[in-house]
Design a protein around this motif. Sequence first.
Motif, PDB file in Angstrom:
ATOM      1  N   PHE A 150       0.839  -1.199   0.000  1.00 19.64           N
ATOM      2  CA  PHE A 150       0.000   0.000   0.000  1.00 19.64           C
ATOM      3  C   PHE A 150       0.877   1.253   0.000  1.00 19.64           C
ATOM      4  CE2 PHE A 150      -3.557  -2.559   1.973  1.00 19.64           C
ATOM      5  CZ  PHE A 150      -4.485  -2.302   0.974  1.00 19.64           C
ATOM      6  N   THR A 151       0.470   2.268  -0.747  1.00 23.68           N
ATOM      7  CA  THR A 151       1.070   3.599  -0.680  1.00 23.68           C
ATOM      8  C   THR A 151      -0.069   4.610  -0.679  1.00 23.68           C
ATOM      9  OG1 THR A 151       1.194   3.932  -3.089  1.00 23.68           O
ATOM     10  CG2 THR A 151       3.053   2.782  -2.042  1.00 23.68           C
ATOM     11  N   VAL A 157      -4.487  -3.822  -3.673  1.00 19.28           N
ATOM     12  CA  VAL A 157      -3.363  -4.758  -3.784  1.00 19.28           C
ATOM     13  C   VAL A 157      -3.899  -6.128  -4.204  1.00 19.28           C
ATOM     14  CG1 VAL A 157      -1.429  -5.867  -2.619  1.00 19.28           C
ATOM     15  CG2 VAL A 157      -2.092  -3.528  -1.982  1.00 19.28           C
ATOM     16  N   LEU A 158      -3.411  -6.638  -5.331  1.00 12.60           N
ATOM     17  CA  LEU A 158      -3.808  -7.950  -5.831  1.00 12.60           C
ATOM     18  C   LEU A 158      -2.794  -8.985  -5.360  1.00 12.60           C
ATOM     19  CD1 LEU A 158      -4.565  -6.937  -9.550  1.00 12.60           C
ATOM     20  CD2 LEU A 158      -6.079  -6.779  -7.551  1.00 12.60           C
ATOM     21  N   GLY A 159      -3.266 -10.022  -4.682  1.00 18.85           N
ATOM     22  CA  GLY A 159      -2.385 -11.065  -4.175  1.00 18.85           C
ATOM     23  C   GLY A 159      -2.569 -12.373  -4.915  1.00 18.85           C
ATOM     24  N   TYR A 160      -1.847 -13.387  -4.473  1.00 20.13           N
ATOM     25  CA  TYR A 160      -1.891 -14.707  -5.119  1.00 20.13           C
ATOM     26  C   TYR A 160      -2.454 -15.743  -4.165  1.00 20.13           C
ATOM     27  CZ  TYR A 160      -0.276 -18.923  -7.572  1.00 20.13           C
ATOM     28  OH  TYR A 160      -0.209 -20.135  -8.203  1.00 20.13           O
ATOM     29  N   GLY A 161      -3.470 -16.463  -4.623  1.00 17.66           N
ATOM     30  CA  GLY A 161      -4.061 -17.539  -3.854  1.00 17.66           C
ATOM     31  C   GLY A 161      -3.682 -18.888  -4.452  1.00 17.66           C
ATOM     32  N   LYS A 162      -2.783 -19.617  -3.784  1.00 17.79           N
ATOM     33  CA  LYS A 162      -2.303 -20.907  -4.272  1.00 17.79           C
ATOM     34  C   LYS A 162      -3.271 -22.037  -3.887  1.00 17.79           C
ATOM     35  CE  LYS A 162       2.033 -21.798  -3.274  1.00 17.79           C
ATOM     36  NZ  LYS A 162       2.758 -22.002  -4.556  1.00 17.79           N
ATOM     37  N   TYR A 163      -3.050 -23.180  -4.507  1.00 16.85           N
ATOM     38  CA  TYR A 163      -3.742 -24.395  -4.101  1.00 16.85           C
ATOM     39  C   TYR A 163      -2.714 -25.396  -3.580  1.00 16.85           C
ATOM     40  CZ  TYR A 163      -8.237 -22.945  -5.969  1.00 16.85           C
ATOM     41  OH  TYR A 163      -9.414 -22.287  -6.189  1.00 16.85           O
ATOM     42  N   GLU A 164      -3.105 -26.184  -2.617  1.00 18.36           N
ATOM     43  CA  GLU A 164      -2.216 -27.182  -2.027  1.00 18.36           C
ATOM     44  C   GLU A 164      -1.814 -28.235  -3.059  1.00 18.36           C
ATOM     45  OE1 GLU A 164      -4.082 -27.208   2.527  1.00 18.36           O
ATOM     46  OE2 GLU A 164      -4.809 -28.627   1.014  1.00 18.36           O
ATOM     47  N   LYS A 165      -0.624 -28.774  -2.882  1.00 24.59           N
ATOM     48  CA  LYS A 165      -0.150 -29.840  -3.755  1.00 24.59           C
ATOM     49  C   LYS A 165      -0.709 -31.179  -3.297  1.00 24.59           C
ATOM     50  CE  LYS A 165       4.291 -27.635  -4.833  1.00 24.59           C
ATOM     51  NZ  LYS A 165       5.774 -27.779  -4.827  1.00 24.59           N
ATOM     52  N   ILE A 166      -1.085 -31.993  -4.272  1.00 22.34           N
ATOM     53  CA  ILE A 166      -1.495 -33.369  -4.000  1.00 22.34           C
ATOM     54  C   ILE A 166      -0.580 -34.272  -4.807  1.00 22.34           C
ATOM     55  CG2 ILE A 166      -3.337 -35.081  -4.192  1.00 22.34           C
ATOM     56  CD1 ILE A 166      -5.363 -32.853  -3.952  1.00 22.34           C
ATOM     57  N   ALA A 167       0.149 -35.110  -4.123  1.00 28.70           N
ATOM     58  CA  ALA A 167       1.136 -35.969  -4.785  1.00 28.70           C
ATOM     59  C   ALA A 167       0.476 -36.918  -5.777  1.00 28.70           C
ATOM     60  CB  ALA A 167       1.913 -36.763  -3.734  1.00 28.70           C
ATOM     61  N   ASN A 168       1.131 -37.108  -6.914  1.00 24.38           N
ATOM     62  CA  ASN A 168       0.703 -38.070  -7.935  1.00 24.38           C
ATOM     63  C   ASN A 168      -0.699 -37.801  -8.474  1.00 24.38           C
ATOM     64  OD1 ASN A 168       3.151 -39.559  -7.498  1.00 24.38           O
ATOM     65  ND2 ASN A 168       2.204 -40.477  -5.681  1.00 24.38           N
ATOM     66  N   SER A 169      -1.080 -36.526  -8.531  1.00 28.46           N
ATOM     67  CA  SER A 169      -2.381 -36.150  -9.065  1.00 28.46           C
ATOM     68  C   SER A 169      -2.192 -35.231 -10.267  1.00 28.46           C
ATOM     69  CB  SER A 169      -3.223 -35.445  -7.994  1.00 28.46           C
ATOM     70  OG  SER A 169      -4.387 -34.874  -8.568  1.00 28.46           O
ATOM     71  N   PHE A 170      -2.544 -35.720 -11.450  1.00 32.43           N
ATOM     72  CA  PHE A 170      -2.444 -34.900 -12.654  1.00 32.43           C
ATOM     73  C   PHE A 170      -3.474 -33.772 -12.618  1.00 32.43           C
ATOM     74  CE2 PHE A 170      -3.334 -34.136 -17.252  1.00 32.43           C
ATOM     75  CZ  PHE A 170      -2.100 -33.571 -17.562  1.00 32.43           C
ATOM     76  N   LEU A 171      -4.664 -34.056 -12.076  1.00 31.30           N
ATOM     77  CA  LEU A 171      -5.687 -33.019 -11.944  1.00 31.30           C
ATOM     78  C   LEU A 171      -5.168 -31.867 -11.089  1.00 31.30           C
ATOM     79  CD1 LEU A 171      -8.561 -31.864 -12.233  1.00 31.30           C
ATOM     80  CD2 LEU A 171      -9.218 -33.239 -10.233  1.00 31.30           C
ATOM     81  N   ASN A 172      -4.466 -32.185 -10.018  1.00 34.05           N
ATOM     82  CA  ASN A 172      -3.923 -31.148  -9.152  1.00 34.05           C
ATOM     83  C   ASN A 172      -2.932 -30.269  -9.902  1.00 34.05           C
ATOM     84  OD1 ASN A 172      -1.417 -30.586  -6.940  1.00 34.05           O
ATOM     85  ND2 ASN A 172      -3.483 -30.073  -6.238  1.00 34.05           N
ATOM     86  N   LYS A 173      -2.147 -30.865 -10.771  1.00 35.38           N
ATOM     87  CA  LYS A 173      -1.198 -30.081 -11.566  1.00 35.38           C
ATOM     88  C   LYS A 173      -1.945 -29.164 -12.539  1.00 35.38           C
ATOM     89  CE  LYS A 173       2.823 -33.149 -11.311  1.00 35.38           C
ATOM     90  NZ  LYS A 173       2.315 -33.939 -10.187  1.00 35.38           N
ATOM     91  N   ILE A 174      -3.029 -29.657 -13.112  1.00 36.62           N
ATOM     92  CA  ILE A 174      -3.837 -28.822 -14.010  1.00 36.62           C
ATOM     93  C   ILE A 174      -4.417 -27.641 -13.249  1.00 36.62           C
ATOM     94  CG2 ILE A 174      -5.942 -28.732 -15.410  1.00 36.62           C
ATOM     95  CD1 ILE A 174      -5.460 -31.642 -16.157  1.00 36.62           C
ATOM     96  N   ILE A 175      -4.976 -27.910 -12.066  1.00 33.38           N
ATOM     97  CA  ILE A 175      -5.592 -26.859 -11.254  1.00 33.38           C
ATOM     98  C   ILE A 175      -4.556 -25.802 -10.886  1.00 33.38           C
ATOM     99  CG2 ILE A 175      -6.633 -26.359  -9.003  1.00 33.38           C
ATOM    100  CD1 ILE A 175      -8.033 -29.097  -9.206  1.00 33.38           C
ATOM    101  N   ARG A 176      -3.401 -26.244 -10.445  1.00 40.08           N
ATOM    102  CA  ARG A 176      -2.367 -25.302 -10.018  1.00 40.08           C
ATOM    103  C   ARG A 176      -1.761 -24.552 -11.196  1.00 40.08           C
ATOM    104  NH1 ARG A 176       1.316 -28.949  -8.012  1.00 40.08           N
ATOM    105  NH2 ARG A 176       2.723 -27.194  -7.656  1.00 40.08           N
ATOM    106  N   LEU A 203      -6.793 -10.601  -1.409  1.00 40.33           N
ATOM    107  CA  LEU A 203      -7.065  -9.315  -2.021  1.00 40.33           C
ATOM    108  C   LEU A 203      -7.160  -8.254  -0.928  1.00 40.33           C
ATOM    109  CD1 LEU A 203      -8.052  -7.641  -4.540  1.00 40.33           C
ATOM    110  CD2 LEU A 203     -10.365  -8.394  -3.955  1.00 40.33           C
ATOM    111  N   ALA A 204      -6.642  -7.064  -1.207  1.00 37.23           N
ATOM    112  CA  ALA A 204      -6.690  -5.987  -0.212  1.00 37.23           C
ATOM    113  C   ALA A 204      -7.020  -4.667  -0.885  1.00 37.23           C
ATOM    114  CB  ALA A 204      -5.348  -5.876   0.523  1.00 37.23           C
ATOM    115  N   TYR A 205      -7.798  -3.849  -0.193  1.00 34.04           N
ATOM    116  CA  TYR A 205      -8.035  -2.498  -0.680  1.00 34.04           C
ATOM    117  C   TYR A 205      -8.502  -1.596   0.452  1.00 34.04           C
ATOM    118  CZ  TYR A 205     -12.798  -4.517  -1.469  1.00 34.04           C
ATOM    119  OH  TYR A 205     -14.002  -5.172  -1.363  1.00 34.04           O
TER     120      TYR A 205
END
Length: 368
Positions: A150-151, A157-176, A203-205
Amino acid sequence: MLTITFYLFIVIVAIQLFYYLVIFGKFAYSKTQKSNPKRIPVSVIVCAKNEEKNVVRFIPILAEQDYPDFEIVLIDDASSDETLELFEGFEKQYPNIKLVKVENNEAFWGNKKFALTLGIKAARKEYLLFTDADCYPTSKDWIKDMTSQFTLQKTIVLGYGKYEKIANSFLNKIIRFETMLTAVQYFSWAKAGHPYMGVGRNLAYKKEEFFNVNGFIDHMKIRSGDDDLFINQAATAKNTTICYTPDSFTYSEPKKTFKEWFTQKRRHVSTASFYKPFDKSQLAVFYLSQLLFLILPIVLLAFRFQWIIVLGLIGFRYLFAWLTLGFSAGKLKEKDVMYWFPIIEITLVFTQLNIFLSNIFSKPVHWK
């Protein structure tokens, strides 16, 4: 006809290179972002409807943020499970938690924007930081890092919302990968002076930005879009910035089945049809160029028409796309999805086509 197809393919490759090098490069090749703590008073706003399993896990994490002056505004949107009772317990446990109870209103039945409006009005601080009930920050410095951008001029302020990793999941890789690509797009366009969306997971404002556009009133009847439609309306080159320091990220639990994710994406995509004309156009051009980049060379190579040049253009485009998204993935801590880039991209392009066609014939499901 093959000659026309060939020249069209060259144009498509040029469009793709423009996006990846000129637009997305503004984020991908930018310097590492540093946090510059401001210590301004902040209201963290969380709206929940039937989220008892998530709030038990995540609200205590929010309450333990290492920040000198913040409150947490918990909004219960007429939940039918134990969410309200849990919120009441948190309010007693933590002195900086404020509870807002929303009862179903005939005019705004089940409308998240109505619930958020009540929470924003109840917030005691001028700076607002939003996340969802199924999200949690990556560190105790989430508030510090998000508010550090902020100034006096930058009040969104636009931030980044990640998704958790799921091992051995191709769908999870697509989502992320899809989540990362979306972030690269809205971060890059914001840096280019055309902010068009943000995600409610991070997100912030400043509160005045909300009232400057009369809140959600212009799109209150649209069930989704409390984040991206608001940003599409309120954000400008002058008042908007981005935050991508690792401590500023939030995490969400990803969908476990393709059907669940497909339904979620249908809802997100449907909102984009209400963006400003320029924003809809740039998104449409990018997606169409992706689709044609996959289709046109198949036709050309099937007839072996200028096949050496076609293969060279394919390799040229993939090289620069891989570099740009690779640098972006490094900034967003998503490097592992890039190992599958070509396969994920092809899957995602045709999935998006399916989503677009599905939304034409039926309406997606929105807020619980």
